[in-house]
Scaffold this motif. Structure first.
Motif, PDB file in Angstrom:
ATOM      1  N   GLU A 199     -15.619 -12.740 -31.023  1.00 29.28           N
ATOM      2  CA  GLU A 199     -14.614 -13.649 -31.558  1.00 29.28           C
ATOM      3  C   GLU A 199     -15.123 -14.155 -32.906  1.00 29.28           C
ATOM      4  OE1 GLU A 199     -12.088 -17.061 -29.537  1.00 29.28           O
ATOM      5  OE2 GLU A 199     -14.182 -17.635 -29.798  1.00 29.28           O
ATOM      6  N   PRO A 204      -8.521  -6.626 -26.263  1.00 24.03           N
ATOM      7  CA  PRO A 204      -8.441  -8.059 -25.991  1.00 24.03           C
ATOM      8  C   PRO A 204      -7.090  -8.640 -26.411  1.00 24.03           C
ATOM      9  CG  PRO A 204      -9.669  -7.681 -27.997  1.00 24.03           C
ATOM     10  CD  PRO A 204      -9.386  -6.325 -27.403  1.00 24.03           C
ATOM     11  N   CYS A 205      -6.641  -9.603 -25.645  1.00 26.45           N
ATOM     12  CA  CYS A 205      -5.400 -10.311 -25.952  1.00 26.45           C
ATOM     13  C   CYS A 205      -5.521 -11.729 -25.417  1.00 26.45           C
ATOM     14  CB  CYS A 205      -4.212  -9.592 -25.302  1.00 26.45           C
ATOM     15  SG  CYS A 205      -2.630 -10.350 -25.695  1.00 26.45           S
ATOM     16  N   TYR A 206      -5.320 -12.714 -26.297  1.00 29.85           N
ATOM     17  CA  TYR A 206      -5.343 -14.104 -25.847  1.00 29.85           C
ATOM     18  C   TYR A 206      -4.007 -14.486 -25.241  1.00 29.85           C
ATOM     19  CZ  TYR A 206      -9.816 -15.715 -27.604  1.00 29.85           C
ATOM     20  OH  TYR A 206     -11.145 -15.925 -27.785  1.00 29.85           O
ATOM     21  N   HIS A 207      -4.068 -15.274 -24.177  1.00 30.19           N
ATOM     22  CA  HIS A 207      -2.881 -15.885 -23.596  1.00 30.19           C
ATOM     23  C   HIS A 207      -2.321 -16.842 -24.651  1.00 30.19           C
ATOM     24  CE1 HIS A 207      -0.575 -18.641 -21.031  1.00 30.19           C
ATOM     25  NE2 HIS A 207      -0.457 -17.600 -20.217  1.00 30.19           N
ATOM     26  N   GLY A 217      -4.151 -19.976 -25.509  1.00 28.29           N
ATOM     27  CA  GLY A 217      -5.466 -19.846 -26.130  1.00 28.29           C
ATOM     28  C   GLY A 217      -6.643 -20.066 -25.207  1.00 28.29           C
ATOM     29  N   ASP A 218      -6.397 -20.345 -23.936  1.00 27.73           N
ATOM     30  CA  ASP A 218      -7.481 -20.636 -22.995  1.00 27.73           C
ATOM     31  C   ASP A 218      -7.940 -19.437 -22.181  1.00 27.73           C
ATOM     32  OD1 ASP A 218      -7.699 -23.282 -23.731  1.00 27.73           O
ATOM     33  OD2 ASP A 218      -6.305 -23.970 -22.188  1.00 27.73           O
ATOM     34  N   LEU A 219      -7.218 -18.322 -22.258  1.00 27.80           N
ATOM     35  CA  LEU A 219      -7.551 -17.163 -21.453  1.00 27.80           C
ATOM     36  C   LEU A 219      -7.531 -15.905 -22.311  1.00 27.80           C
ATOM     37  CD1 LEU A 219      -8.036 -15.860 -18.611  1.00 27.80           C
ATOM     38  CD2 LEU A 219      -5.535 -15.655 -18.454  1.00 27.80           C
ATOM     39  N   LEU A 220      -8.598 -15.148 -22.254  1.00 29.36           N
ATOM     40  CA  LEU A 220      -8.691 -13.856 -22.920  1.00 29.36           C
ATOM     41  C   LEU A 220      -8.565 -12.783 -21.844  1.00 29.36           C
ATOM     42  CD1 LEU A 220      -9.409 -12.109 -25.438  1.00 29.36           C
ATOM     43  CD2 LEU A 220     -11.778 -12.269 -24.681  1.00 29.36           C
ATOM     44  N   TYR A 258     -11.086 -13.894 -19.031  1.00 30.11           N
ATOM     45  CA  TYR A 258     -12.275 -14.672 -19.420  1.00 30.11           C
ATOM     46  C   TYR A 258     -11.808 -15.993 -20.005  1.00 30.11           C
ATOM     47  CZ  TYR A 258     -16.347 -15.938 -22.263  1.00 30.11           C
ATOM     48  OH  TYR A 258     -17.407 -16.592 -22.832  1.00 30.11           O
ATOM     49  N   ARG A 259     -12.369 -17.093 -19.521  1.00 28.99           N
ATOM     50  CA  ARG A 259     -12.050 -18.425 -20.066  1.00 28.99           C
ATOM     51  C   ARG A 259     -13.232 -18.967 -20.814  1.00 28.99           C
ATOM     52  NH1 ARG A 259      -7.269 -20.547 -18.249  1.00 28.99           N
ATOM     53  NH2 ARG A 259      -6.475 -19.555 -16.407  1.00 28.99           N
TER      54      ARG A 259
END
Length: 76
Positions: free
Chosen positions: A28, A51-54, A57-60, A75-76
């Motif tokens: 990141e 990779p993709c963020y929710h 922004g709290d979960l990848l 991943y958090r």
């Protein structure tokens, strides 16, 4: 063995070889931060990709073969 494996016969009954362990890690990087360095999120002996963020922004979410299969991980 994989396509990058190098090997040599030692004698009639022995073989020495090396093999390349392919890995991809997730990093990141914060944009707009002077002097910012990439932060390693995932890595090791697996291929971690896509990779993709929710939206919050709290979960990848990403794919990885860490279990031997290609799975979806969070991943958090």
């Amino acid at each position: 063995l994989n396509p990058t494996t190098q090997f040599s016969l030692v004698d009639d009954s022995s073989l020495v070889f090396d093999t390349f362990q392919y890995m991809q890690s997730l990093y990141e990087y914060e944009l707009g931060q002077a002097g910012a360095q990439p932060r390693r999120l995932m890595g090791g002996v697996s291929i971690d990709r896509q990779p993709c963020y929710h939206p919050d922004g709290d979960l990848l979410v990403f794919t990885t073969n860490v279990s031997g299969n290609v799975d979806l991980y969070g991943y958090r």
